[in-house]
Design an enzyme around this catalytic site. Structure first.
Site, PDB file in Angstrom:
ATOM      1  N   CYS A 166      42.218 -16.854  98.733  1.00  0.00           N
ATOM      2  CA  CYS A 166      42.545 -17.392  97.405  1.00  0.00           C
ATOM      3  C   CYS A 166      43.534 -16.735  96.678  1.00  0.00           C
ATOM      4  O   CYS A 166      43.659 -15.561  96.718  1.00  0.00           O
ATOM      5  CB  CYS A 166      41.128 -17.623  96.961  1.00  0.00           C
ATOM      6  SG  CYS A 166      41.404 -18.517  95.066  1.00  0.00           S
ATOM      7  N   ASP A 197      43.120 -16.020  93.712  1.00  0.00           N
ATOM      8  CA  ASP A 197      42.412 -15.492  92.365  1.00  0.00           C
ATOM      9  C   ASP A 197      42.771 -13.779  92.565  1.00  0.00           C
ATOM     10  O   ASP A 197      42.731 -13.244  93.412  1.00  0.00           O
ATOM     11  CB  ASP A 197      40.981 -15.599  92.828  1.00  0.00           C
ATOM     12  CG  ASP A 197      40.010 -15.277  91.591  1.00  0.00           C
ATOM     13  OD1 ASP A 197      40.374 -14.039  91.326  1.00  0.00           O
ATOM     14  OD2 ASP A 197      39.214 -16.241  91.052  1.00  0.00           O
ATOM     15  N   ARG A 202      41.225 -11.407  91.496  1.00  0.00           N
ATOM     16  CA  ARG A 202      40.152 -10.542  91.627  1.00  0.00           C
ATOM     17  C   ARG A 202      39.568 -10.391  93.171  1.00  0.00           C
ATOM     18  O   ARG A 202      38.695  -9.801  93.365  1.00  0.00           O
ATOM     19  CB  ARG A 202      38.666 -11.026  90.940  1.00  0.00           C
ATOM     20  CG  ARG A 202      39.106 -11.467  89.577  1.00  0.00           C
ATOM     21  CD  ARG A 202      37.929 -12.112  88.700  1.00  0.00           C
ATOM     22  NE  ARG A 202      37.876 -13.354  89.464  1.00  0.00           N
ATOM     23  CZ  ARG A 202      37.207 -14.472  88.816  1.00  0.00           C
ATOM     24  NH1 ARG A 202      36.001 -14.149  87.908  1.00  0.00           N
ATOM     25  NH2 ARG A 202      37.401 -15.773  89.438  1.00  0.00           N
ATOM     26  N   HIS A 242      35.599 -17.330  98.250  1.00  0.00           N
ATOM     27  CA  HIS A 242      34.838 -16.552  97.430  1.00  0.00           C
ATOM     28  C   HIS A 242      34.162 -17.236  96.268  1.00  0.00           C
ATOM     29  O   HIS A 242      34.569 -18.362  96.056  1.00  0.00           O
ATOM     30  CB  HIS A 242      35.952 -15.537  96.662  1.00  0.00           C
ATOM     31  CG  HIS A 242      36.638 -16.056  95.706  1.00  0.00           C
ATOM     32  ND1 HIS A 242      36.398 -16.075  94.204  1.00  0.00           N
ATOM     33  CD2 HIS A 242      37.898 -16.652  95.561  1.00  0.00           C
ATOM     34  CE1 HIS A 242      37.307 -16.959  93.492  1.00  0.00           C
ATOM     35  NE2 HIS A 242      38.225 -17.001  94.596  1.00  0.00           N
ATOM     36  N   CYS A 275      35.064 -19.462  92.590  1.00  0.00           N
ATOM     37  CA  CYS A 275      36.459 -19.866  92.836  1.00  0.00           C
ATOM     38  C   CYS A 275      36.602 -20.801  91.601  1.00  0.00           C
ATOM     39  O   CYS A 275      36.307 -22.040  91.622  1.00  0.00           O
ATOM     40  CB  CYS A 275      36.631 -20.383  94.090  1.00  0.00           C
ATOM     41  SG  CYS A 275      38.232 -20.873  94.566  1.00  0.00           S
TER      42      CYS A 275
END
Length: 206
Positions: free
Chosen positions: A42, A44, A46, A98, A101
């Site tokens: 992803c 993202d 993080r 994750h 999400c």
């Protein structure tokens, strides 16, 4: 230029430290890459692939998009997969979702609006694909956290299945049955990465 200055400072510091530890690090890295794993994750911020598994430059070949989605008509993704499988000859492909999400959450909470832009089309497609595989259990639906966790896990399974059914992977398995596909979940609350499912030419293993 101000907004990128801190990145340049960190880059100089990192490069200087690497050169100090190993003067041959960059010359050797520049010669060629030979990663053993393709990572589809992803976008993202993080969930940086190299950081969470402590990988060094050259160890992972990485593609990231919103909610780690696999679509065979996505030339961007499939060209990465093809290059990784046919040219880099990776031994494994990881699809990593994750918990927490934002893409999954946005897809499930948004209404089915007209596909006026790329993001809306992606979220509409993701929601349509997920909803028919999610349980309609009242308790799960009431517990939003549990529902989203289930959605993340379901999404990983679906994307892994989609990847395994692509013509590219089917062709790759005929020449390299050892190529393994892994569906993983990263838990941001613990930092732990866990394997949900594994697939190879022989079939599915959980």
């Amino acid at each position: 230029m101000t907004t990128i200055n801190h990145l340049l400072v960190k880059n100089r510091s990192w490069a200087t430290q690497q050169q100090s530890r190993d003067p041959n690090f960059f010359p050797q890295l520049a010669q060629a890459q030979k990663p053993h794993i393709l990572w589809i994750g992803c976008s993202d911020s993080r969930v940086p692939a190299e950081t969470i598994v402590r990988a060094q430059p050259g160890e992972l070949f990485v593609h990231r998009n919103i909610a780690n989605v696999v679509e065979e008509q996505d030339d961007n993704l499939m060209s990465v997969v093809q290059y990784a499988v046919e040219h880099l000859e990776v031994g494994a492909i990881v699809i990593c979702g994750h918990y927490g999400c934002g893409g999954i959450q946005a897809a499930l909470s948004s209404r089915n609006t007209p596909s006026k832009d790329s993001l809306t089309r992606r979220l509409n497609s993701l929601r349509t694909n997920l909803e028919r595989h999610l349980p309609f259990d009242a308790t799960t639906r009431t517990d939003e956290t549990a529902h989203l966790k289930q959605a993340v896990s379901t999404n990983v399974h679906l994307q892994l299945e989609t990847l395994g059914e692509t013509q590219l992977i089917q062709r790759a398995w005929r020449s390299n049955p050892a190529l393994a596909l892994f569906g993983c979940i990263y838990d941001m609350h613990t930092g732990f990465l866990n394997v949900l499912e594994q697939r190879n030419a022989a079939g599915r293993m959980t």
